[in-house]
Design a protein around this motif. Structure first.
Motif, short mmCIF file in Angstrom:
data_model
loop_
_atom_site.label_atom_id
_atom_site.label_comp_id
_atom_site.label_asym_id
_atom_site.label_seq_id
_atom_site.Cartn_x
_atom_site.Cartn_y
_atom_site.Cartn_z
N ASN A 117 31.54 48.17 33.69
CA ASN A 117 31.06 46.91 34.27
C ASN A 117 32.13 45.83 34.15
O ASN A 117 32.34 45.04 35.08
CB ASN A 117 29.77 46.46 33.60
N ALA A 118 32.80 45.79 33.01
CA ALA A 118 33.84 44.79 32.79
C ALA A 118 35.06 45.07 33.68
O ALA A 118 35.67 44.14 34.22
CB ALA A 118 34.25 44.77 31.32
N ILE A 119 35.40 46.35 33.83
CA ILE A 119 36.54 46.72 34.69
C ILE A 119 36.33 46.19 36.11
O ILE A 119 37.22 45.60 36.72
CB ILE A 119 36.71 48.26 34.74
N TYR A 120 35.13 46.43 36.63
CA TYR A 120 34.87 46.05 38.02
C TYR A 120 34.65 44.55 38.20
O TYR A 120 34.57 44.06 39.33
CB TYR A 120 33.70 46.86 38.58
N ALA A 121 34.60 43.83 37.10
CA ALA A 121 34.52 42.37 37.17
C ALA A 121 35.91 41.73 37.19
O ALA A 121 36.04 40.52 37.41
CB ALA A 121 33.71 41.83 36.00
N LEU A 122 36.95 42.53 36.96
CA LEU A 122 38.31 42.00 36.93
C LEU A 122 38.74 41.53 38.31
O LEU A 122 38.52 42.21 39.31
CB LEU A 122 39.29 43.06 36.44
N LYS A 123 39.40 40.39 38.37
CA LYS A 123 39.99 39.90 39.61
C LYS A 123 41.35 40.53 39.82
O LYS A 123 42.10 40.76 38.86
CB LYS A 123 40.13 38.38 39.56
N GLN A 124 41.69 40.79 41.07
CA GLN A 124 42.94 41.49 41.36
C GLN A 124 44.16 40.73 40.88
O GLN A 124 45.12 41.32 40.39
CB GLN A 124 43.06 41.76 42.86
N ASP A 125 44.14 39.41 40.99
CA ASP A 125 45.32 38.64 40.56
C ASP A 125 45.53 38.75 39.05
O ASP A 125 46.68 38.75 38.57
CB ASP A 125 45.23 37.18 40.99
N LYS A 126 44.44 38.90 38.30
CA LYS A 126 44.58 39.07 36.84
C LYS A 126 45.14 40.44 36.53
O LYS A 126 46.00 40.58 35.64
CB LYS A 126 43.24 38.87 36.14
N VAL A 127 44.67 41.47 37.24
CA VAL A 127 45.20 42.82 37.04
C VAL A 127 46.71 42.83 37.30
O VAL A 127 47.49 43.37 36.51
CB VAL A 127 44.50 43.83 37.98
N THR A 128 47.11 42.22 38.41
CA THR A 128 48.54 42.17 38.75
C THR A 128 49.33 41.43 37.69
O THR A 128 50.43 41.87 37.29
CB THR A 128 48.74 41.49 40.12
N ALA A 129 48.79 40.33 37.18
CA ALA A 129 49.49 39.55 36.16
C ALA A 129 49.67 40.36 34.87
O ALA A 129 50.72 40.30 34.21
CB ALA A 129 48.73 38.26 35.86
N MET A 130 48.67 41.15 34.51
CA MET A 130 48.76 41.97 33.31
C MET A 130 49.81 43.07 33.48
O MET A 130 50.60 43.35 32.57
CB MET A 130 47.39 42.57 32.97
N LEU A 131 49.83 43.67 34.65
CA LEU A 131 50.83 44.71 34.93
C LEU A 131 52.23 44.11 34.98
O LEU A 131 53.20 44.73 34.53
CB LEU A 131 50.50 45.43 36.23
#
Length: 266
Positions: A117-131
């Protein structure tokens, strides 16, 4: 009926426990150097990363390892260890850093469902920033040769495809049974080769391949998908379970052999 149900639950629980136990045991026995590293995105958000170093005599390519929608569990960390065993620096960011109870990461969630549930709540821009944070850290390591590739599984496979469009400096993207970006602009931005690994019995994902292949060809991009006959979704994980069927076992073995060969060519 009650006893049959309990027996079935026990078998499932044992199988799941066996997989986790095997992964944890592998990590315990690994001779390679493992460490946790705490990074921050450009916005100051935390990114907890699991880093594994190979036993090699020269600088190595870095491989970002993006976990499934279950979070950075023992299996995902064991994949990073296997990448390092093959001769590469593996960096596995916990994409749930800060998302758990009391600001925790994957290990703070009470269940895999909560983690999903938490994974699918992530915003794409945050995922990109973490990577991006993991990428910057990896390429600047003294033991790294400056080349960084990205890989991912399931949800992480989709993210590895998407990140290829967000970072023009990647050496390659390895997509294990993940969805392709729906936005053609993301595909157009990709500069590195993308290699797909798909299960023949996973049409939800594999059914996209012809369209994606056609579009990537039209855009002049390198996209090389491989489908493993009768393997299911998540075959890289399922194929190493004690009760794995032959298709998933074979798919896992062939995919690992291909992945290592491709990494060796970077």
């Amino acid at each position: 009926m009650r006893y049959a149900l309990l027996a079935a639950i026990a078998v499932i629980s044992f199988a799941n426990h066996g997989l986790a136990e095997d992964a944890a045991e592998r990590l315990q026995k690994s001779p390679r150097h493992h460490e946790w590293v705490d990074l921050k995105t450009k916005d100051g958000d935390p990114v907890k990363c699991w880093v594994v170093y190979p036993e090699v005599s020269e600088k190595a390519t870095v491989v970002l390892v993006i976990h499934e929608n279950r979070g950075l569990n023992d299996w995902a960390r064991s994949v990073a260890d296997q990448v390092a065993e093959a001769g590469y620096i593996a960096i596995a960011p916990d994409m749930l850093t800060g998302m758990g109870p009391d600001g925790g990461a994957t290990d703070s969630f009470a269940s895999e469902d909560d983690a999903r549930n938490a994974i699918y709540a992530l915003k794409q821009d945050k995922v990109t920033a973490m990577l991006d944070a993991a990428y910057e850290y990896g390429k600047d390591l003294d033991s790294a040769n400056g080349k960084v590739a990205v890989s991912g599984f399931c949800w992480g496979g989709g993210q590895s495809f998407a990140y290829a469009g967000a970072n023009p400096n990647l050496a390659a993207s390895f997509v294990f049974y993940g969805t392709a970006p729906q936005d053609d602009a993301v595909l157009k931005a990709i500069q590195c080769p993308v290699y797909g690994f798909y299960g023949g019995n996973d049409f939800r994902i594999t059914g996209q391949v012809p369209r994606v292949s056609e579009k990537m060809k039209e855009l002049g991009k390198t996209y090389e998908p491989e489908t493993y006959v009768n393997a299911g979704h998540g075959f890289l994980r399922a194929g190493e379970m004690a009760d794995a069927d032959e298709a998933n076992k074979k798919g896992r073995e062939e995919a690992w052999a291909r992945w290592k060969k491709l990494l060796g060519g970077l």
